[in-house]
Structure formats: structure tokens, C-alpha cells
Design an enzyme around this catalytic site. Structure first.
Site, short mmCIF file in Angstrom:
data_model
loop_
_atom_site.label_atom_id
_atom_site.label_comp_id
_atom_site.label_asym_id
_atom_site.label_seq_id
_atom_site.Cartn_x
_atom_site.Cartn_y
_atom_site.Cartn_z
N HIS A 98 42.95 31.90 45.12
CA HIS A 98 42.98 30.61 45.81
C HIS A 98 42.59 29.45 44.91
O HIS A 98 42.85 28.29 45.23
CB HIS A 98 42.09 30.65 47.07
CG HIS A 98 40.61 30.63 46.80
ND1 HIS A 98 39.82 31.75 46.91
CD2 HIS A 98 39.79 29.63 46.46
CE1 HIS A 98 38.57 31.43 46.64
NE2 HIS A 98 38.52 30.15 46.37
N ASP A 139 42.56 38.42 46.50
CA ASP A 139 42.16 37.09 46.02
C ASP A 139 41.73 37.12 44.57
O ASP A 139 40.65 36.65 44.20
CB ASP A 139 41.04 36.51 46.90
CG ASP A 139 40.88 35.00 46.71
OD1 ASP A 139 41.81 34.39 46.15
OD2 ASP A 139 39.84 34.45 47.12
N SER A 146 33.94 29.43 43.05
CA SER A 146 34.95 30.44 43.32
C SER A 146 35.60 30.91 42.03
O SER A 146 36.02 30.11 41.19
CB SER A 146 36.03 29.88 44.24
OG SER A 146 35.54 29.70 45.54
#
Length: 498
Positions: A121, A151, A226
Site C-alpha cells: 500500500h 501487503d 508502514s
């Protein structure tokens, strides 16, 4: 809510406020154990910082909202209305080409040749990807491959002067325990390389998606972290930080990381194939309840029950059959349905695994060669292409089994049309389910087709009635039905009322 980064929301959640109280102990401090932190993480962080990168991506951003906001409000029918509309439409198109959005994230070098791991993402939809190292070196990155289900994404940069880049070492995430210290390094809020520390708070967390084995940590993770690494005290990567649980979008002491053992497996496949090859065995399965275990003579509810086996699939070639209960797969006990699909998907395509099934009240060992999920689409397309119309005589014989709360009828062309049944389905159609009945408890409904009763095929309502009566005479507590709903087969164990 659970946040993936500054632009992505994974899940919403209801938050509970918890009051934390600390007590000071008067006892002497015990000697530090091997798993306790050093007095400082500074030396370890000095070694790890060069392996972590900040990631910046850019992509075109639509500007229609800007165009409408800038356009003056003119009275309807004004002679200038069309003139201004044409002007702003043209300008809006130009702005849409020029204006670009920017997002920030983190990553880490896994190979000195320039391979970098981050979250999918973080780079999803990116047109340009730039990685920034601790010494402010900026390199353009190429996307090797990504996987949205786990992911994870793999990038590649060209090391300056052909010198190997400092790279991380993988740790064994399965060995990490709740309470072990961890270090997170990343790019929170785009501020640059930052370090936080904490402990593993829990294992096997689920965020209601395809992965239900997240590591939970209380190390401070925020937007922009992230894709960054989670290190153990030995400086090994044991996870990739991917989500936070927060009411405000900032750290609330709940963060989640993808275990390194899974990330490494995905990254290796992305590097080798440019995509992830997921395991497939060609069966549909369901949970084993206490009633189902009792019906099959199994000691307790465990394993997964095979509801259907695809023709010519790896499972069919290995000898798996409908009504088998898979109790061991690849040398690991199969406890329930929750983790089994992931175990199969993560199995290496082409490898052979040992499988143990419960069949005929005994264990039967089998060997199964793992196929690839892409084969499933081919199998489905082939099955649809080979379908043939089968005419059957209309027989409107109806039967009611009050003990189960079912009204039944033999499959006919009229019922096929009414309930949208396929031409290949043979069995007994449920036309009515009584409220508060055993059938209603198991959520059976009109249009479901009973294919088997007590593992015996049925084609008429009378056969169903006879088998249920026989089970009652044997003082069985439940009856096992094998039913199909719109092509989806499953088992249902209905309690037998007196």
C-alpha cells in the site's frame, strides 16, 4: 480505527479506554536476564540505520474538484456561462496532467544488490518511487513485484559505485515470544529516520483480512512507518510494520507487523517470479463442529471437513475424497478451519506434503503434490464449458420431515428454474424450512439441495425420510446432511428431536 498509512484505512474498530496503573516495588532489582534490553539500543541502532530507507512516491491526482471550486458562480442562462465552462474545463484538464500527489512510507534493504522490501500500500498506484537513505542519498527505484493480499512489495535500486548496500538479516518470527523487546525504525509523518522500542504484545492477531497472524507490538508506530522493519534484540528483522489501531491516526500503543517468515517467503517469490505463487489443492472444506465430529466417530472437533474435491486437482490425484476430515497437513496438526487456507496457500507450489485424513473411523495417510491457484481458474472454466443439459421427468412428490423442520421435493426442471439450480445437480430440494427447527438453526433454506444423508447419496424425499428414521432408531443425536447451495457444497449436522 486501524490505519495502514496516512492515506489508507484498513479497518474500523470500536476502541475501549483502559486505565493503566503502575506499582513501584520496594524489592531489590533482579539481575538482568538474557532477553532483557541493554542499557541502550544506541550501538545496535547505529548498525541498523543504514539498512532502513524512507520511501517517497508520486502519482497524478484528479483536479475536478479544484476546477469546480475555482469557477465563478453565474446565473443560469447567463451568456458567459458556456464561455467560462469551456475555459475551466480546458484548464482543469491541464492541471490534472500536471498536479501530482505525494505519499511517504518506509522500507529496508534485504540484499546488497539493491533489493528493498516495503508494504504494497506504500507504493500502490505510484508512477515514481524514490528511496532515501540515512546519509540522504536518493535513488530511483523500480517495482519488481507486489502482493496486495499479504501487503508486501519488492523494489530494486542500483547501488552507487556498484558497492553493495548494507542489508538486514532475517530473523525467525516463529521463535519470538510475547514480552520480547523489539525496535522499529521508519519514517513517521515524513520526518525521516526515527527509532522506537517496545515489546511484542501478542501473536496471531487478525485484522479480518487474508492474514490472521500479525505480531502486535506497543513500539510507537505512526503514519509513514508502514513498510519499515521490526527488529529483535539481535538486530534481525522479525516483522514488517503495516498497521496501527488508533482513534486519532497516531500511536495508541497498538501496532501490527507481518511476520518475517511470511514476508521473506513472499519477497523471494516476487524476486524469482515477479508475483506470488500460492498453493492450491482443489478442495472446498468447512469447520468440524462437535455434531459433525460425533457423526464421523472422531474423538473431538478438529481438522477440516472436505465438502468437495475438484476433478483432476492435486487433492483428487492424491486420493482425497468427499467426507474426509483432514487432521494433519505437512506434518502439522490441523486444529480448525481458521488457519488452514493460509497454510495451503503458503505451501510451496510443486512440493509434496504428507496429509493424514480421518476416513471410515480411522486415520489414512496420503501424499499430495501442491498445485498453483491459477490452475483453479482453469478447472472452473473447463467445468463450465463441459456442462450438458440433462432432462428429467417431472415428479412433484413432496415430503415433510417434522423432526428436522424440512419440506422436501425431488429435483425437477421446474425447481431448477425456480431456484436457479445447475443442470448437473441431482438430489432432493428443500422447498420449505420451519421456523425454530433444527434445519433453521443450521441456516438451511429453500433451494438448498440435499445430496447425501449420513454419507449416503439420496435422490428422493423418501430416501431422506428412511435414513433419518433409521438414525433415530439407532438413537443417534444428529444427522449429517451434505447439501449444495448455488454450487457451494457443505455439510450440516442437524440435531434429531424426539
Amino acid at each position: 480505527m486501524i490505519l495502514a498509512d496516512s492515506h489508507h484505512f484498513l479497518r474500523g474498530a470500536v476502541l475501549t479506554a483502559v486505565a493503566a496503573f503502575g506499582l513501584l516495588a520496594a524489592e531489590p532489582v533482579l539481575a538482568r536476564q538474557p532477553n532483557q534490553p541493554n542499557e541502550s539500543f544506541a550501538d545496535l541502532v547505529d548498525k541498523l540505520m543504514p539498512t532502513v530507507v524512507n520511501i517517497t512516491t508520486t502519482q497524478s491526482m484528479p483536479q475536478q474538484g479544484s476546477r469546480l471550486r475555482d469557477m465563478p458562480q453565474l446565473p443560469p442562462g447567463s451568456p458567459f456561462e458556456e464561455l467560462f465552462k469551456e475555459f475551466f474545463d480546458r484548464r482543469g484538464g491541464e492541471e490534472q496532467q500536471k498536479r501530482r500527489g505525494t505519499s511517504l512510507g518506509s522500507g529496508f534493504v534485504v540484499d546488497g544488490d539493491g533489493y528493498i522490501v516495503t508494504n504494497n500500500h506504500v507504493i500502490q498506484g505510484a508512477e515514481d518511487i524514490t528511496v532515501v537513505f540515512k546519509d540522504d542519498t536518493q535513488l530511483k527505484a523500480k517495482l519488481i513485484g507486489s502482493d496486495s493480499r499479504i501487503d508486501v512489495a519488492l523494489l530494486k535500486v542500483e547501488p552507487p559505485n556498484k558497492k553493495p548496500l548494507p542489508a538486514v538479516k532475517w530473523g525467525d518470527s516463529d521463535k519470538e515470544r510475547v514480552g520480547d523487546w523489539v525496535i522499529a525504525i521508519g519514517n513517521p509523518f515524513g520526518l525521516g529516520h526515527s527509532v522506537t522500542a517496545g515489546i511484542i504484545s501478542a501473536r496471531g492477531r487478525s485484522l479480518n483480512d487474508s492474514l490472521d497472524d500479525y505480531l502486535q507490538t506497543d513500539a510507537a508506530i505512526n503514519k509513514g512507518n508502514s513498510g519499515g522493519p521490526l527488529f529483535n534484540q539481535d538486530g534481525e528483522v522479525i516483522g514488517v510494520n503495516t498497521a496501527i489501531y488508533s482513534p486519532s491516526g497516531t500511536n495508541a500503543g497498538l501496532a501490527f507487523s507481518i511476520p518475517s517468515n511470511l514476508v521473506k517467503q513472499v519477497a523471494d517469490q516476487l524476486r524469482e517470479f515477479g508475483r506470488v505463487k500460492r498453493g492450491w489443492i482443489g478442495v472446498s472444506y468447512q469447520s468440524v463442529t462437535d455434531d459433525i465430529a460425533d457423526s464421523f466417530g472422531l474423538d473431538r472437533a478438529r481438522g477440516v471437513l472436505v465438502a468437495n474435491v475438484t476433478t483432476d486437482s492435486p487433492a483428487a490425484k492424491a486420493g482425497l475424497k468427499r467426507n474426509d476430515i483432514i487432521i494433519s497437513f505437512g506434518g502439522q496438526d490441523v486444529l480448525d478451519l481458521r488457519r488452514f487456507p493460509r497454510v495451503v496457500a503458503n505451501s510451496r507450489v510443486g512440493s509434496t506434503v504428507d496429509v493424514v485424513v480421518w476416513r471410515g473411523a480411522k486415520e489414512v495417510p496420503l501424499k499430495l503434490r501442491i498445485g498453483e491457484q491459477e490452475e483453479a481458474d482453469k478447472q472452473n472454466a473447463s467445468a463450465q464449458g463441459n456442462s450438458k443439459k440433462q432432462a428429467e421427468p417431472d415428479q412433484q412428490i413432496t415430503s415433510t420431515i417434522e423432526q428436522l423442520g424440512l419440506t422436501l421435493q425431488k429435483v425437477t426442471d421446474q425447481l431448477r428454474e425456480r431456484y436457479g439450480l445447475s443442470d448437473q445437480v441431482k438430489g432432493v430440494v428443500i422447498t420449505k424450512v420451519a421456523a425454530n427447527s433444527p434445519a433453521a438453526e443450521k441456516q438451511l433454506q429453500a433451494g438448498d439441495v440435499i445430496l447425501e444423508v449420513d454419507q449416503k447419496p439420496v435422490t428422493t424425499p423418501q430416501e431422506v425420510t428412511d435414513l433419518v428414521t433409521k438414525l433415530q432408531q439407532q438413537k443417534k443425536r444428529s444427522v449429517l446432511l451434505f447439501v449444495e447451495r448455488q454450487g457451494d457444497p457443505r455439510f450440516a449436522a442437524l440435531r434429531l428431536t424426539k
